[in-house]
Scaffold this motif. Structure first.
Motif, PDB file in Angstrom:
ATOM      1  N   GLY A   2      34.367  27.648  33.844  1.00 29.62           N
ATOM      2  CA  GLY A   2      34.007  29.175  33.211  1.00 29.62           C
ATOM      3  C   GLY A   2      35.033  29.162  31.977  1.00 29.62           C
ATOM      4  O   GLY A   2      35.654  28.467  31.827  1.00 29.62           O
ATOM      5  N   HIS A   3      34.983  30.564  31.343  1.00 29.16           N
ATOM      6  CA  HIS A   3      35.690  30.389  30.195  1.00 29.16           C
ATOM      7  C   HIS A   3      37.125  31.229  30.765  1.00 29.16           C
ATOM      8  O   HIS A   3      37.978  31.330  29.626  1.00 29.16           O
ATOM      9  CB  HIS A   3      34.879  31.184  29.090  1.00 29.16           C
ATOM     10  CG  HIS A   3      34.215  32.259  29.634  1.00 29.16           C
ATOM     11  ND1 HIS A   3      34.425  33.500  29.703  1.00 29.16           N
ATOM     12  CD2 HIS A   3      32.895  32.094  30.157  1.00 29.16           C
ATOM     13  CE1 HIS A   3      33.290  34.260  30.268  1.00 29.16           C
ATOM     14  NE2 HIS A   3      32.460  33.354  30.337  1.00 29.16           N
ATOM     15  N   ASP A   4      37.213  31.896  31.793  1.00 29.72           N
ATOM     16  CA  ASP A   4      38.405  32.556  32.048  1.00 29.72           C
ATOM     17  C   ASP A   4      39.013  31.802  33.263  1.00 29.72           C
ATOM     18  O   ASP A   4      39.202  32.741  34.468  1.00 29.72           O
ATOM     19  CB  ASP A   4      38.074  33.931  32.284  1.00 29.72           C
ATOM     20  CG  ASP A   4      37.354  34.464  31.147  1.00 29.72           C
ATOM     21  OD1 ASP A   4      37.680  34.512  30.135  1.00 29.72           O
ATOM     22  OD2 ASP A   4      36.267  34.867  31.644  1.00 29.72           O
ATOM     23  N   PHE A   5      39.123  30.824  33.678  1.00 29.13           N
ATOM     24  CA  PHE A   5      39.608  30.092  34.803  1.00 29.13           C
ATOM     25  C   PHE A   5      41.195  30.789  35.379  1.00 29.13           C
ATOM     26  O   PHE A   5      41.820  30.757  34.384  1.00 29.13           O
ATOM     27  CB  PHE A   5      39.841  28.749  34.743  1.00 29.13           C
ATOM     28  CG  PHE A   5      40.331  27.965  36.118  1.00 29.13           C
ATOM     29  CD1 PHE A   5      39.739  28.296  37.117  1.00 29.13           C
ATOM     30  CD2 PHE A   5      41.484  27.165  35.851  1.00 29.13           C
ATOM     31  CE1 PHE A   5      40.484  27.579  38.343  1.00 29.13           C
ATOM     32  CE2 PHE A   5      42.054  26.612  36.887  1.00 29.13           C
ATOM     33  CZ  PHE A   5      41.603  26.886  38.255  1.00 29.13           C
ATOM     34  N   ARG A   6      41.150  31.141  36.459  1.00 28.39           N
ATOM     35  CA  ARG A   6      42.253  31.598  37.073  1.00 28.39           C
ATOM     36  C   ARG A   6      42.618  31.196  38.414  1.00 28.39           C
ATOM     37  O   ARG A   6      41.894  31.129  39.264  1.00 28.39           O
ATOM     38  CB  ARG A   6      42.078  32.991  37.340  1.00 28.39           C
ATOM     39  CG  ARG A   6      42.213  34.409  36.072  1.00 28.39           C
ATOM     40  CD  ARG A   6      43.613  34.853  36.131  1.00 28.39           C
ATOM     41  NE  ARG A   6      44.014  36.061  36.489  1.00 28.39           N
ATOM     42  CZ  ARG A   6      44.258  37.286  36.381  1.00 28.39           C
ATOM     43  NH1 ARG A   6      43.381  37.513  35.183  1.00 28.39           N
ATOM     44  NH2 ARG A   6      44.294  38.148  37.182  1.00 28.39           N
ATOM     45  N   THR A   7      43.638  30.427  38.459  1.00 29.63           N
ATOM     46  CA  THR A   7      44.007  29.703  39.631  1.00 29.63           C
ATOM     47  C   THR A   7      44.089  30.515  40.911  1.00 29.63           C
ATOM     48  O   THR A   7      43.500  30.002  41.863  1.00 29.63           O
ATOM     49  CB  THR A   7      45.331  28.845  39.471  1.00 29.63           C
ATOM     50  OG1 THR A   7      46.064  29.482  38.612  1.00 29.63           O
ATOM     51  CG2 THR A   7      45.396  27.309  39.583  1.00 29.63           C
ATOM     52  N   SER A   8      44.477  31.608  40.770  1.00 32.28           N
ATOM     53  CA  SER A   8      44.748  32.494  41.916  1.00 32.28           C
ATOM     54  C   SER A   8      43.516  32.887  42.658  1.00 32.28           C
ATOM     55  O   SER A   8      43.326  33.228  43.642  1.00 32.28           O
ATOM     56  CB  SER A   8      45.334  33.601  41.571  1.00 32.28           C
ATOM     57  OG  SER A   8      45.023  34.221  40.622  1.00 32.28           O
ATOM     58  N   TYR A   9      42.207  32.599  41.923  1.00 32.61           N
ATOM     59  CA  TYR A   9      40.976  32.954  42.565  1.00 32.61           C
ATOM     60  C   TYR A   9      40.857  31.859  43.500  1.00 32.61           C
ATOM     61  O   TYR A   9      39.978  32.371  44.654  1.00 32.61           O
ATOM     62  CB  TYR A   9      39.909  32.785  41.540  1.00 32.61           C
ATOM     63  CG  TYR A   9      39.406  34.372  41.092  1.00 32.61           C
ATOM     64  CD1 TYR A   9      40.328  34.901  40.002  1.00 32.61           C
ATOM     65  CD2 TYR A   9      38.422  34.971  41.295  1.00 32.61           C
ATOM     66  CE1 TYR A   9      39.994  36.247  39.597  1.00 32.61           C
ATOM     67  CE2 TYR A   9      38.202  36.079  40.736  1.00 32.61           C
ATOM     68  CZ  TYR A   9      39.017  36.761  39.844  1.00 32.61           C
ATOM     69  OH  TYR A   9      38.427  38.109  39.425  1.00 32.61           O
ATOM     70  N   LEU A  10      41.651  30.702  43.563  1.00 28.76           N
ATOM     71  CA  LEU A  10      41.216  29.942  44.621  1.00 28.76           C
ATOM     72  C   LEU A  10      41.956  30.307  45.876  1.00 28.76           C
ATOM     73  O   LEU A  10      41.603  29.724  46.988  1.00 28.76           O
ATOM     74  CB  LEU A  10      41.846  28.430  44.362  1.00 28.76           C
ATOM     75  CG  LEU A  10      41.309  27.917  43.112  1.00 28.76           C
ATOM     76  CD1 LEU A  10      42.237  26.603  42.415  1.00 28.76           C
ATOM     77  CD2 LEU A  10      39.866  27.519  43.341  1.00 28.76           C
ATOM     78  N   ALA A  11      42.830  31.418  45.872  1.00 30.64           N
ATOM     79  CA  ALA A  11      43.291  31.936  47.087  1.00 30.64           C
ATOM     80  C   ALA A  11      42.445  33.012  47.703  1.00 30.64           C
ATOM     81  O   ALA A  11      42.720  33.215  48.918  1.00 30.64           O
ATOM     82  CB  ALA A  11      44.683  32.739  46.637  1.00 30.64           C
ATOM     83  N   VAL A  12      41.250  33.259  47.162  1.00 31.87           N
ATOM     84  CA  VAL A  12      40.266  34.091  47.970  1.00 31.87           C
ATOM     85  C   VAL A  12      39.919  33.733  49.051  1.00 31.87           C
ATOM     86  O   VAL A  12      39.600  34.311  49.969  1.00 31.87           O
ATOM     87  CB  VAL A  12      39.387  34.260  46.857  1.00 31.87           C
ATOM     88  CG1 VAL A  12      38.194  35.476  47.421  1.00 31.87           C
ATOM     89  CG2 VAL A  12      39.724  35.252  45.694  1.00 31.87           C
ATOM     90  N   SER A  13      39.260  32.591  49.104  1.00 33.48           N
ATOM     91  CA  SER A  13      38.625  31.897  50.269  1.00 33.48           C
ATOM     92  C   SER A  13      39.538  31.964  51.570  1.00 33.48           C
ATOM     93  O   SER A  13      39.377  32.272  52.511  1.00 33.48           O
ATOM     94  CB  SER A  13      37.971  30.415  49.930  1.00 33.48           C
ATOM     95  OG  SER A  13      37.321  30.036  51.105  1.00 33.48           O
TER      96      SER A  13
END
Ligand code: ADP
Ligand code: ZN
Length: 614
Positions: free
Chosen positions: A153-164
């Motif tokens: 994607g164009h706005d990768f944010r590492t902390s989204y990996l914490a969602v799951s």
């Protein structure tokens, strides 16, 4: 999770009561139904498609709390303002709050006083926060801008990996809902995998919003165009996107000098300057915002009437996201892309400048080529866009894009196309567009002589045209699939199956080659004729309603559209409601909003009636 069998009718009641809308949009209905069944759900909808309602309405019906993961602080505040204005208990927790305020809000959630709580993804990584959340009864986690989880994607944010991990750790696993406007296959796969959605319902809808008239203009004098366009749309809010800060500053200055209420926004300005500029735009104090792509994510302004791209963006995802900021209220709006060949150079330069592995680079070049194809296509732009994103559509032309409204005659270009194909064939399909064009033009440049291309029978076969014109024709042939470019920084042009048919005389090529006429004031701008019963909209009444709204907005310290959006005021100006009941029938007037603001508008109509009669 779903003890009382929630139905779509329950949801519809909430929609009317809190938002004042009688019906869900087509895509919304499916997503809401899926969530009410307790299913994980991935909703792909364009900006302005109405994503927020998809999780906010279920949040009202589900027991406990809906936790909304949202990437931008400004967006959170806006959403929470809008919710509280409509009478829905909501709050956000982010870094702008003091520790004490954060605790208060968590306590309110614990007491069951909130239906929605907005947080930034980074918060999910904090141990204390996870412990607090485990104490609450969370029935749904809604992830906004879910494409941020993907590196593609164009706005990768590492902390989204914490969602799951966060979701899986909760004592009772909530329903997981994810939303985005980006629907390319790679991103879709990443969202499903990295958010670990379980047997999800996936809904791609409404990317082609039919209130948006898309145009691509090639060969315009861009500066002149922007000045003319903004002048003829001076009363309407709009955004002009430019590629660089320098260009933004330059355009901004020109518009200012010409006396326009223009603002600007780019990453080179201070935080305060940017916040001020954004605020002024939200409150309609400035009409046209000149900005880089730093502006927009988190801008919820619904009455933007046009988005002009001063340069071609790097890919279709970025384009659709930015252009989609026009017309979020569903009113007719224009998305205009001003294309020049220089834009291709700029984008390639940016790709080269950005250190990244070769696989990603290839991917970016491929996406760039698809963007260029969009700029050259003679097909309906909306259909081309929907095909790109894989949305199923009936291939029915939209009727309002610059291709559909192009009135120039189709010219038979078969002979020129044959010359081009034959030349490429003789050059053994090993060179780029520029060299092919200069051979056809008959150039005797060093490179042409070095390869002996001056001896080819096609050398000078199109000497009657300029090299630029030849390049244009080649580019259109590429976007129409007769030719293809290899990937990479120096793409080579190759023949495709349809070109062989043309060479054998089995197929004709038709193109519109003349310079496109411009959709300036009047003319191509169909918005007038598509307004809500145009003759019926009483402009003076509408203006007065806007004034009332502005006053209320000032009093409540919220942007105008949070009170009522343009579509709602327009409908009022047509209906001229005289009673509470009539007022409540206007789309966008919910119960709480009626109580808070409806009276002031009703007063206006009642006095208006009185003055009409006397
Ligand atoms: P997104 O988050 O997808 O960009 P929003 O949720 O901000 O879009 O919605 C865009 C606009 O559409 C808002 O003004 C919203 O009030 C309006 N809207 C959403 N759903 C409906 C509906 N069912 N009927 C009428 N208007 C709607
Ligand atoms: Zn079209």
């Amino acid at each position: 999770m779903n003890p009382q069998e929630l139905t779509i009718e329950n949801a519809q009641e909430m929609l009317q009561k809190y938002y004042g809308y009688p019906d869900f949009r087509e895509g919304q209905k499916k997503i809401v139904a899926s969530l009410l069944e307790g299913r994980d759900t991935l909703g792909i909808m364009p900006t302005g498609g109405g994503k927020s309602i998809c999780y906010q309405v279920p949040a009202l019906l589900l027991p406990g709390l809906t936790l909304v993961v949202s990437p931008l602080i400004s967006l959170m505040k806006d959403q929470v303002d809008a919710l509280t204005t409509a009478g829905i208990p909501a709050a956000y927790i982010n870094s702008t709050l003091t520790g004490k305020e954060v605790n208060e809000r968590i306590r309110a959630a614990r007491r069951g006083e909130l239906k929605l709580l907005y947080v930034a993804p980074e918060r999910l990584e904090l141990d204390w926060f996870r412990l607090e959340m485990a104490e609450l009864s969370i029935s749904c986690v809604a992830v906004d801008e879910a494409h941020c989880v993907s590196q593609w994607g164009h706005d990768f944010r590492t902390s989204y990996l914490a969602v799951s991990p966060f979701v899986e750790e909760l004592p009772e696993r909530p329903i997981l809902a994810a939303f985005t406007a980006t629907a390319t296959p790679e991103v879709m796969e990443d969202m499903l995998r990295l958010l670990r959605l379980r047997g999800p319902g996936v809904f791609v809808t409404g990317l082609g919003r039919d209130n948006l008239a898309m145009s691509v203009l090639r060969g315009e004098n861009k500066k002149e165009f922007v000045l003319e366009y903004t002048a003829s749309h001076a009363h309407q809010p709009g955004i002009v996107y430019a590629a660089t800060r320098k260009e933004v500053d330059d355009l901004y200055q020109r518009l200012r000098n010409a006396g326009f209420a223009a603002g600007r926004y780019h990453a080179g300005m201070s935080d305060d300057e940017r916040a001020e500029s954004q605020e002024a735009f939200l409150y309609d104090d400035i009409r046209v915002m000149v900005a880089t792509n730093a502006f927009g994510m988190g801008i919820d302004k619904s009455n933007v009437r046009y988005v002009i791209h001063y340069n071609m963006p790097k890919n279709m995802e970025a384009y659709v996201q930015e252009a989609g900021r026009a017309g979020r209220d569903g009113e007719p709006s224009q998305c205009i892309l001003l294309f020049s060949a220089q834009d291709i150079m700029t984008q390639k330069f940016l790709i080269e400048q950005n250190p990244q592995d070769s696989e990603r680079k290839q991917n970016e070049y491929r996406k760039l080529q698809q963007m260029i194809d969009y700029c050259y296509t003679t097909r309906c732009l909306r259909s081309a866009m929907l095909d790109y994103f894989g949305e199923v559509h009936g291939d029915k032309p939209c009727g309002i894009c610059s291709s559909c409204t192009d009135e120039r005659e189709l010219v038979d270009m078969t002979v020129d196309a044959q010359k081009i194909f034959s030349c490429i064939h003789r050059m053994r399909e090993r060179f780029g567009v520029a060299l092919v064009s200069s051979v056809l033009k008959g150039s005797r440049s060093q490179k042409v002589l070095q390869y002996g291309f001056d001896k080819l029978p096609t050398h000078g076969a199109m000497s009657g045209r300029t090299e630029k014109e030849i390049t244009e024709i080649v580019n259109v042939l590429i976007s129409e699939g007769y030719l293809a470019l290899s990937e990479g920084q120096y793409p080579v042009v190759r023949l495709q199956q349809p070109a062989a048919e043309v060479l054998r005389g089995q197929r004709e090529v038709r193109q519109r080659v003349a310079r496109p006429s411009r959709p300036s004031a009047g003319g191509r701008d169909r918005s007038r004729s598509r307004d809500l019963s145009p003759s019926a909209v009483n402009e003076t009444v509408f203006e007065q309603l806007r004034l009332i709204r502005r006053e209320l907005a000032g009093r409540e310290h919220v942007p105008s559209y949070i009170i009522f959006n343009d579509a709602t005021l327009r409908e009022m100006s047509v209906v001229c409601p005289q009673t509470e009941e009539e007022m409540m029938k206007v789309k966008g007037v919910g119960e709480v909003k009626y109580r808070k603001y409806g009276k002031e508008f009703l007063d206006f109509f009642q006095s208006e009636l009185y003055s009409n009669e006397s």
